[in-house]
Motif scaffolding. Structure first.
Motif, short mmCIF file in Angstrom:
data_model
loop_
_atom_site.label_atom_id
_atom_site.label_comp_id
_atom_site.label_asym_id
_atom_site.label_seq_id
_atom_site.Cartn_x
_atom_site.Cartn_y
_atom_site.Cartn_z
N MET A 193 0.18 -2.41 -6.79
CA MET A 193 -0.22 -1.09 -6.34
C MET A 193 0.21 -0.92 -4.88
N PRO A 194 0.66 0.28 -4.50
CA PRO A 194 0.97 0.52 -3.09
C PRO A 194 -0.29 0.32 -2.24
N ASN B 77 -10.13 -13.41 -10.89
CA ASN B 77 -8.99 -12.59 -10.50
C ASN B 77 -8.73 -12.73 -9.02
N LEU B 78 -7.47 -12.63 -8.64
CA LEU B 78 -7.07 -12.59 -7.24
C LEU B 78 -6.38 -11.26 -6.96
N VAL B 79 -6.71 -10.66 -5.83
CA VAL B 79 -6.04 -9.45 -5.35
C VAL B 79 -5.62 -9.73 -3.92
N PHE B 80 -4.34 -9.57 -3.62
CA PHE B 80 -3.83 -9.84 -2.28
C PHE B 80 -2.55 -9.07 -2.04
N ARG B 81 -2.14 -8.98 -0.76
CA ARG B 81 -0.90 -8.31 -0.37
C ARG B 81 0.23 -9.30 -0.25
N ILE B 82 1.38 -8.93 -0.79
CA ILE B 82 2.59 -9.75 -0.64
C ILE B 82 3.79 -8.80 -0.50
N PRO B 83 4.92 -9.31 -0.01
CA PRO B 83 6.12 -8.48 0.07
C PRO B 83 6.53 -7.98 -1.32
N ASP C 1 4.84 -4.61 2.18
CA ASP C 1 3.91 -5.22 1.23
C ASP C 1 3.38 -4.25 0.19
N VAL C 2 2.91 -4.82 -0.92
CA VAL C 2 2.14 -4.10 -1.95
C VAL C 2 0.96 -4.97 -2.32
N GLU D 123 8.10 1.93 -2.42
CA GLU D 123 6.66 1.89 -2.68
C GLU D 123 5.90 0.95 -1.75
N SER D 124 6.63 0.17 -0.97
CA SER D 124 5.97 -0.79 -0.09
C SER D 124 5.43 -0.09 1.16
#
Length: 78
Positions: A63-64, A42-48, A27-28, A21-22
């Motif tokens: 989420m992908p 709220n925080l939204v960010f990309r991580i492995p 990342d997702v 799914e990455s």
């Protein structure tokens, strides 16, 4: 050009991400509710993706990203 896929948030308690799914960088997207000075935020960010699996204490959803490595351009033979 193709249409962008409409991804939905997935609850970490229901399903955890995997390498499949990455994105092309592994990342997702993740969602982390936090409080800031007494106000909800709220925080939204990309991580492995594997960081999500190991950090369930703070992350609630993932989420992908939909980011895919593009194919090489078509090269005409010389």
């Amino acid at each position: 050009m193709g249409m962008a896929q409409d991804y939905q948030w997935i609850c970490c308690a229901d399903t955890l991400p995997s390498l499949l799914e990455s994105d092309c960088e592994g990342d997702v997207w993740v969602f982390m509710p936090i409080g800031f000075m007494g106000e909800p935020s709220n925080l939204v960010f990309r991580i492995p993706w594997d960081t999500v699996v190991n950090r369930l204490d703070h992350l609630t959803h993932w989420m992908p990203t939909g980011l895919k490595r593009p194919a090489a351009p078509h090269m005409e033979a010389f």
